[in-house]
Every structure is written in C-alpha cells, then in structure tokens.
Design a protein around this motif. Structure first.
Motif, PDB file in Angstrom:
ATOM      1  N   HIS A  39      -4.500  12.528   4.206  1.00  0.00           N
ATOM      2  CA  HIS A  39      -5.745  12.249   4.765  1.00  0.00           C
ATOM      3  C   HIS A  39      -6.293  13.410   5.733  1.00  0.00           C
ATOM      4  O   HIS A  39      -7.131  13.971   5.581  1.00  0.00           O
ATOM      5  CB  HIS A  39      -5.978  10.797   5.567  1.00  0.00           C
ATOM      6  CG  HIS A  39      -7.295  10.489   5.868  1.00  0.00           C
ATOM      7  ND1 HIS A  39      -7.881  11.026   7.199  1.00  0.00           N
ATOM      8  CD2 HIS A  39      -8.249   9.669   5.309  1.00  0.00           C
ATOM      9  CE1 HIS A  39      -9.077  10.614   7.401  1.00  0.00           C
ATOM     10  NE2 HIS A  39      -9.444   9.840   5.960  1.00  0.00           N
ATOM     11  N   SER A  53      -1.644  -5.041   9.754  1.00  0.00           N
ATOM     12  CA  SER A  53      -2.642  -4.649   8.587  1.00  0.00           C
ATOM     13  C   SER A  53      -3.993  -5.252   8.620  1.00  0.00           C
ATOM     14  O   SER A  53      -3.930  -6.394   8.828  1.00  0.00           O
ATOM     15  CB  SER A  53      -1.857  -5.150   7.250  1.00  0.00           C
ATOM     16  OG  SER A  53      -2.795  -4.822   6.149  1.00  0.00           O
ATOM     17  N   LEU A  54      -4.964  -4.715   8.227  1.00  0.00           N
ATOM     18  CA  LEU A  54      -6.245  -5.464   8.462  1.00  0.00           C
ATOM     19  C   LEU A  54      -6.579  -6.233   7.393  1.00  0.00           C
ATOM     20  O   LEU A  54      -7.869  -6.910   7.067  1.00  0.00           O
ATOM     21  CB  LEU A  54      -7.444  -4.035   8.030  1.00  0.00           C
ATOM     22  CG  LEU A  54      -7.562  -3.381   9.285  1.00  0.00           C
ATOM     23  CD1 LEU A  54      -8.426  -1.871   9.283  1.00  0.00           C
ATOM     24  CD2 LEU A  54      -8.178  -4.315  10.412  1.00  0.00           C
ATOM     25  N   GLU A 108       0.931  -1.247  -0.100  1.00  0.00           N
ATOM     26  CA  GLU A 108      -0.084   0.007   0.204  1.00  0.00           C
ATOM     27  C   GLU A 108       0.728   1.402  -0.103  1.00  0.00           C
ATOM     28  O   GLU A 108       1.515   1.634   0.898  1.00  0.00           O
ATOM     29  CB  GLU A 108      -0.809  -0.078   1.160  1.00  0.00           C
ATOM     30  CG  GLU A 108      -1.910  -0.979   1.158  1.00  0.00           C
ATOM     31  CD  GLU A 108      -2.304  -1.454   2.598  1.00  0.00           C
ATOM     32  OE1 GLU A 108      -2.451  -0.552   3.683  1.00  0.00           O
ATOM     33  OE2 GLU A 108      -2.807  -2.645   2.796  1.00  0.00           O
ATOM     34  N   VAL A 157     -13.084   3.325  11.358  1.00  0.00           N
ATOM     35  CA  VAL A 157     -13.423   4.726  10.951  1.00  0.00           C
ATOM     36  C   VAL A 157     -12.913   5.417  10.146  1.00  0.00           C
ATOM     37  O   VAL A 157     -11.692   5.587   9.940  1.00  0.00           O
ATOM     38  CB  VAL A 157     -13.498   5.747  12.471  1.00  0.00           C
ATOM     39  CG1 VAL A 157     -14.079   7.189  12.093  1.00  0.00           C
ATOM     40  CG2 VAL A 157     -14.184   4.886  13.633  1.00  0.00           C
ATOM     41  N   GLU A 158     -13.389   5.344   8.913  1.00  0.00           N
ATOM     42  CA  GLU A 158     -13.121   6.009   7.671  1.00  0.00           C
ATOM     43  C   GLU A 158     -11.782   5.475   7.159  1.00  0.00           C
ATOM     44  O   GLU A 158     -10.748   5.767   6.915  1.00  0.00           O
ATOM     45  CB  GLU A 158     -12.607   7.631   7.950  1.00  0.00           C
ATOM     46  CG  GLU A 158     -13.884   8.518   8.331  1.00  0.00           C
ATOM     47  CD  GLU A 158     -14.825   8.580   7.573  1.00  0.00           C
ATOM     48  OE1 GLU A 158     -16.062   7.729   7.631  1.00  0.00           O
ATOM     49  OE2 GLU A 158     -14.879   9.186   6.358  1.00  0.00           O
ATOM     50  N   VAL A 159     -11.680   3.923   7.084  1.00  0.00           N
ATOM     51  CA  VAL A 159     -10.673   3.210   6.884  1.00  0.00           C
ATOM     52  C   VAL A 159     -11.240   2.236   5.334  1.00  0.00           C
ATOM     53  O   VAL A 159     -10.361   2.381   4.396  1.00  0.00           O
ATOM     54  CB  VAL A 159     -10.240   2.175   7.953  1.00  0.00           C
ATOM     55  CG1 VAL A 159      -9.316   1.310   7.419  1.00  0.00           C
ATOM     56  CG2 VAL A 159      -9.823   2.871   9.151  1.00  0.00           C
ATOM     57  N   GLY A 198      -5.163   5.705  12.685  1.00  0.00           N
ATOM     58  CA  GLY A 198      -4.648   6.735  12.616  1.00  0.00           C
ATOM     59  C   GLY A 198      -3.928   7.545  13.518  1.00  0.00           C
ATOM     60  O   GLY A 198      -3.156   6.767  14.337  1.00  0.00           O
ATOM     61  N   GLY A 211      -7.286   0.710  12.102  1.00  0.00           N
ATOM     62  CA  GLY A 211      -6.906   2.039  11.465  1.00  0.00           C
ATOM     63  C   GLY A 211      -7.020   3.425  12.297  1.00  0.00           C
ATOM     64  O   GLY A 211      -7.779   3.972  11.840  1.00  0.00           O
ATOM     65  N   ASP A 214      -2.838   0.184  13.336  1.00  0.00           N
ATOM     66  CA  ASP A 214      -2.527   1.064  12.130  1.00  0.00           C
ATOM     67  C   ASP A 214      -1.653   0.216  11.398  1.00  0.00           C
ATOM     68  O   ASP A 214      -0.772  -0.460  11.687  1.00  0.00           O
ATOM     69  CB  ASP A 214      -2.376   2.355  12.326  1.00  0.00           C
ATOM     70  CG  ASP A 214      -3.017   3.188  11.158  1.00  0.00           C
ATOM     71  OD1 ASP A 214      -4.041   3.701  11.282  1.00  0.00           O
ATOM     72  OD2 ASP A 214      -2.325   3.126  10.142  1.00  0.00           O
ATOM     73  N   VAL A 215      -1.609   0.358   9.913  1.00  0.00           N
ATOM     74  CA  VAL A 215      -0.520  -0.296   9.255  1.00  0.00           C
ATOM     75  C   VAL A 215       0.646   0.784   9.187  1.00  0.00           C
ATOM     76  O   VAL A 215       1.829   0.471   8.676  1.00  0.00           O
ATOM     77  CB  VAL A 215      -1.054  -0.629   7.918  1.00  0.00           C
ATOM     78  CG1 VAL A 215      -1.476   0.637   7.097  1.00  0.00           C
ATOM     79  CG2 VAL A 215      -0.102  -1.455   6.909  1.00  0.00           C
ATOM     80  N   SER A 216       0.203   2.171   9.419  1.00  0.00           N
ATOM     81  CA  SER A 216       1.169   3.072   9.430  1.00  0.00           C
ATOM     82  C   SER A 216       2.176   3.504  10.626  1.00  0.00           C
ATOM     83  O   SER A 216       1.593   3.648  11.789  1.00  0.00           O
ATOM     84  CB  SER A 216       0.440   4.572   8.870  1.00  0.00           C
ATOM     85  OG  SER A 216       1.557   5.625   9.162  1.00  0.00           O
TER      86      SER A 216
HETATM   87  N1  SAH Z   1      -9.770   6.208  12.007  1.00  0.00           N
HETATM   88  C1  SAH Z   1      -8.984   7.352  12.062  1.00  0.00           C
HETATM   89  C2  SAH Z   1      -7.876   7.496  10.663  1.00  0.00           C
HETATM   90  C3  SAH Z   1      -8.728   7.258   9.394  1.00  0.00           C
HETATM   91  S1  SAH Z   1      -7.467   7.485   7.805  1.00  0.00           S
HETATM   92  C4  SAH Z   1      -9.670   8.671  11.842  1.00  0.00           C
HETATM   93  O1  SAH Z   1     -10.898   8.404  11.793  1.00  0.00           O
HETATM   94  O2  SAH Z   1      -9.151   9.674  12.197  1.00  0.00           O
HETATM   95  C5  SAH Z   1      -7.205   5.808   7.424  1.00  0.00           C
HETATM   96  C6  SAH Z   1      -6.110   4.846   8.319  1.00  0.00           C
HETATM   97  O3  SAH Z   1      -6.462   3.956   8.025  1.00  0.00           O
HETATM   98  C7  SAH Z   1      -4.878   5.599   8.250  1.00  0.00           C
HETATM   99  O4  SAH Z   1      -4.240   5.673   9.510  1.00  0.00           O
HETATM  100  C8  SAH Z   1      -4.078   4.335   7.374  1.00  0.00           C
HETATM  101  O5  SAH Z   1      -2.776   4.383   7.894  1.00  0.00           O
HETATM  102  C9  SAH Z   1      -5.104   3.152   7.854  1.00  0.00           C
HETATM  103  N2  SAH Z   1      -5.115   2.134   7.028  1.00  0.00           N
HETATM  104  C10 SAH Z   1      -5.158   2.125   5.741  1.00  0.00           C
HETATM  105  N3  SAH Z   1      -5.048   0.492   5.246  1.00  0.00           N
HETATM  106  C11 SAH Z   1      -4.878   0.028   6.314  1.00  0.00           C
HETATM  107  C12 SAH Z   1      -4.950  -1.482   6.505  1.00  0.00           C
HETATM  108  N4  SAH Z   1      -5.065  -2.379   5.772  1.00  0.00           N
HETATM  109  N5  SAH Z   1      -4.727  -1.973   7.838  1.00  0.00           N
HETATM  110  C13 SAH Z   1      -4.613  -1.004   8.951  1.00  0.00           C
HETATM  111  N6  SAH Z   1      -4.769   0.265   8.762  1.00  0.00           N
HETATM  112  C14 SAH Z   1      -4.962   0.667   7.461  1.00  0.00           C
END
Ligand code: SAH
Length: 469
Positions: free
Chosen positions: A257, A349-350, A247, A366-368, A296, A294, A317-319
């Motif tokens: 984001h 990672s999810l 990714e 949330v927003e992932v 964030g 995720g 989170d993956v980051s």
């Molecule tokens: N939930 C947080 C962040 C949303 S942004 C909020 O609402 O503020 C999306 C997040 O998902 C990012 O931090 C990104 O690193 C994470 N993400 C994306 N793909 C992912 C995966 N496969 N596994 C885990 N996290 C992931």
C-alpha cells in the motif's frame, strides 16, 4: 463415549495405515482421566470402521483434580455425564491416540493422508443445547451432510422428554486429518465445557487445529468464544490472529500500500491533503477521544498528537508490522509521559466486534474500507456503526472516476493491488447514505484533493454524525 469413523475408500483397510492402528489388533491406552480403546468392528477391503471408545473415570478425576477447584457440588463431581458424552476428553484422546493422523502425517500412505476420502463419523452422544440447528451451523459450512437424533433423557421414562444429547452422523469427502481437526475443535465447542483450565496454549491449539478452515468459518466467533470458555482476552487474541490468517498477510498488504499507492499519487502529495482534510473534519466535530482505525504506519496519529484538542488517541490495525512501524515513527518509547498517556495502540480487526472501541467521540477510517471484501464490509458496518458507535465517523476511500487522471495507472486497474473495490462518487454516497440511515447517522460528503469538474476529486470523504449525539 464412542466415536466411529468409517470409510469406503478402497482398499478400506488403508484406514489402519492412516491411523497407525492395525485393524487386526485391539489396543488400549491409559490417559490421565481414564482409558481409550481402539478397535475395528469391521475391516474389509470394501468398508472399514474404526471405533474409539473413551472411558472417563469420574472418581479418578476428582482425585487428580486439575484446574480451579470448587466447581459444582460434591455429588456432581462423581455423578455426571462425562463418561458418556463426547467432550474435550474425546479431543485429548484423539490427539493422544491418533496424533500423527491428526497432524496429517502418514509414514506408509503419505499421499492418502492428503487425499479426500469418503468418511462417515458417528458420535453416540454429542451434547448440544443449541439443538440440531447449531449442529448444522457448525458442520455444514465444512462440507458435511449431517443427520442427528435427539436422545431421550431416559428411554424407560418417555415422559421426561428429550435430553440435550444427540446421536450424530456426519458424511463428507475430506482428508482424514481435516475431519479429525474439525472434531478436535467442534466437539468441545458443542459441549461448551472443558475439563481442564483454559490457558494461553489453548489459543495456539485452537489456531493449529483450526488452520485452513476456522478463519473462513461463518461461526468462527462463536466457535472461538466457546472453545476458549468465553475468556475475553484469549478470545480477542485468537480472533485477531484468525483475522490475520484470513486476510492474506496484512503486513505485506500495508507495505505494498505504502509503496505502490504513494508512487501513483505522488504528483500532488495526496497523502498530505487527505491527512489535512481528515484532521480538519475531526477537529470540527469537537472530539476529544478519537480512534484511528486501520491506522497503518501512524501518519494521522502523528498529526493528532500535535493537536491539544485530542486527549485520548487510539490507533488500531490488524497488521502487527504496521503497528510496529507506527510505534517507531512516533518514537513512542521516548515520548514524554504526558504525551504517552494520550496515545495507545491496539492490535485488532475491524470485522470483529470489539468492546475496546466503545465510548469514543470520533473515529477515522482512512483508506481502509476498499481493502474489505463484501462480506467483511457488512461485518465492519455493524462493528463500527452499531457496536462501537462513536459520535462522529470520518471515512475516506478512493474515487474511481478520478483514476483516468493518473498517468501511471493502466485503465480499469485499481490504485492498489489489494483494493477489493474502488467506488465512484455515486457508489460511495449510496453506501454511506444506506449505512447512515440504518444506524442513525447523518452524513455529509467532502472532496479531498484537487477537484476536476467532470470526475471530481481523487479521494472522497464522508463525515457521519450520530443523530442522537
Ligand atoms: N489509514 C492509514 C493506512 C491505510 S492502508 C493511512 O491512511 O495511511 C489500510 C490499512 O488498513 C492497513 O494498515 C491495513 O493493515 C489495515 N486493515 C486492513 N484490514 C483491516 C481490518 N480488518 N482491521 C483493521 N485494519 C485493517
């Protein structure tokens, strides 16, 4: 064990330059476990074949025993398939004897080192208990045409039947470096055994030689597990790093984001409203142990920590970068011990099954999901709903219908550059109902943010509850 590589690229003898081994001169090399010989059975301008013959000395192996002792009985230490079967010894020999070609370097023919060449590989005895089907699953996604013949246990006793060894031919048009990397990783994977102790540096070897192909390989999980000899912590580490690679730069994604999406949504502080709605939904489930998947930069984690109801809070989170920011935002290092005990961070990672996610009451995502493409979304469904299966799940995602209301958003554009999709209410509900139905969850839908009578709310939320819970 014998490996040959043939090319019909012309002049075919350029293979000698790529491998840095002169076709006219047979050479031998001493390795810790035996000897390697390199020679060319044919070397004409039309066709050139190099042979790598690896001799393993099983007696020497026992004497210079490395790694954990006591594996196998005494006899097995001396009488085994190691001298004949392609195994991790072959990988070591490839790295020692064809090191520069394996790293893609060529002094004399640099442009050829990167060029796809017609190549044919023959492996005289490749162990593969999974049979031809497994061979195909591993090699075909990399562009090889494969032919395999299962070898008899003993040609003089046909009644004994087939062995698990195969004579394998692989054809492809690839840079030589890629072909050598594929063999380096996949031969030990097929053998499912390793002669040396697997340690941390094996993860970096796997990632180095898997660069550019392993992250996208449909069998990457099985390859990683077998390559690392099923050592859970190493496998998790490697898979998480592969996910990073796959990714493109998750750290950059998290950053964009935060900046872009916030700018677009700022007017009504949608972020705050979303947080409030998710928190309320989680509280309503009565959950004590919660996951924020995720997570964030940790805004939801911060809110969860303020609520006594949540005794165990895990953010994943993956980051790495997002996790580091979350860590700072929550002043994790300075939290009083009682608070600290409630909160944990996981890097992962999810899209890969992860035992660490089992046994929770609730999970927020949330927003992932809109960051996952179709294939990953399908993997995510199983990871969360089938494997982790918390009692309740809260998922939020943008409602595309609402985008017409954002003044700063050009028509037809997503709210965020990394979004793979943004769903209408019907699309989200169809997906959620299907997934809920498949894995035994009831689902309810709730709007988040100001509701417009035509296009609905900016964010949509699904609250899933496990039927048996
Ligand atoms: N939930 C947080 C962040 C949303 S942004 C909020 O609402 O503020 C999306 C997040 O998902 C990012 O931090 C990104 O690193 C994470 N993400 C994306 N793909 C992912 C995966 N496969 N596994 C885990 N996290 C992931």
């Amino acid at each position: 064990m014998l490996l040959t590589i043939t090319t019909t690229h012309q002049p075919a003898t350029d293979l000698g330059y790529l491998l840095r081994k002169n076709p006219a001169r047979p050479q031998s090399f001493t390795l810790t476990f035996g000897k390697a010989h390199v020679f060319y059975p044919e070397a004409t301008p039309e066709r050139c074949t190099v042979a790598l013959l690896v001799e393993v000395d099983p007696v020497g192996l026992v004497r210079n025993r490395r790694g954990p002792s006591g594996e196998g009985g005494a006899l097995e230490q001396y009488v085994n398939d190691r001298p004949y079967a392609a195994s991790s010894f072959l990988s070591v020999a490839l790295a020692e004897v064809f090191g520069s070609a394996l790293s893609g370097k060529s002094k004399e023919r640099p442009e050829l080192a990167e060029a796809p060449l017609p190549l044919r590989v023959t492996l005289s005895a490749l162990p593969c208990r999974g049979g031809e089907a497994l061979l195909r699953k591993l090699f075909e996604p990399l562009g090889y045409t494969l032919s395999a013949r299962q070898l008899p246990l003993d040609a003089s006793f046909p009644d004994w039947g087939e062995s698990s060894y195969h004579r394998v031919e692989l054809d492809a048009r690839l840079p030589l470096q890629q072909l050598l990397s594929h063999l380096y990783v996949l031969v030990p994977v097929l053998d499912n055994d390793k002669h040396y102790w697997v340690g941390d540096d094996e993860v970096s070897k796997l990632l180095r030689h898997g660069e550019g192909w392993l992250a996208a390989h449909p069998e990457r999980e099985a390859i990683t597990r077998r390559y690392l000899k099923h050592q859970r912590s190493l496998v998790d580490d490697a898979l998480a790093q592969l996910a990073d690679e796959d990714e493109p730069n998750p750290d950059a994604v998290a950053e964009i984001h935060a900046v872009e999406e916030e700018a677009i949504e700022r007017g009504i502080s949608l972020n705050e409203q979303r947080l409030g709605s998710v928190l309320a939904a989680l509280k309503s489930t009565g959950a004590a142990r919660v996951l924020d998947l995720g997570c964030g930069e940790g805004r939801l984690l911060q809110a969860l920590l303020k609520e006594k109801q949540f005794a165990e809070i895990v953010g994943m989170d993956v980051s790495h970068r997002a996790l580091a920011i979350a860590h700072d935002r929550l002043h994790y290092d300075r939290l009083p011990p009682v608070q600290k005990e409630r909160l944990r961070f996981l890097h992962g990672s999810l899209i890969y099954r992860d035992q660490r996610l089992s046994g929770f009451d609730a999970a927020a995502v949330v927003e992932v999901i809109e960051h996952l493409d179709a294939a990953r979304l399908a993997a995510f469904e199983r990871v969360l709903f089938e494997c982790a299966k918390p009692k309740a799940i809260v998922i939020t995602t943008p409602n595309r219908e609402y985008n017409v209301k954002w003044e700063t958003l050009p028509a037809g554009k997503f709210r965020h550059r990394d979004h793979r999709f943004e769903w209408t209410r019907t699309e989200f509900q169809d997906w959620a109902n299907r997934v809920g139905g498949c894995f035994g969850y009831n689902v309810r839908f709730l709007p988040v943010g100001p509701v417009d009578s035509v296009v609905g709310s900016p964010t949509q939320m699904g609250l899933f509850e496990r039927q048996s819970a």
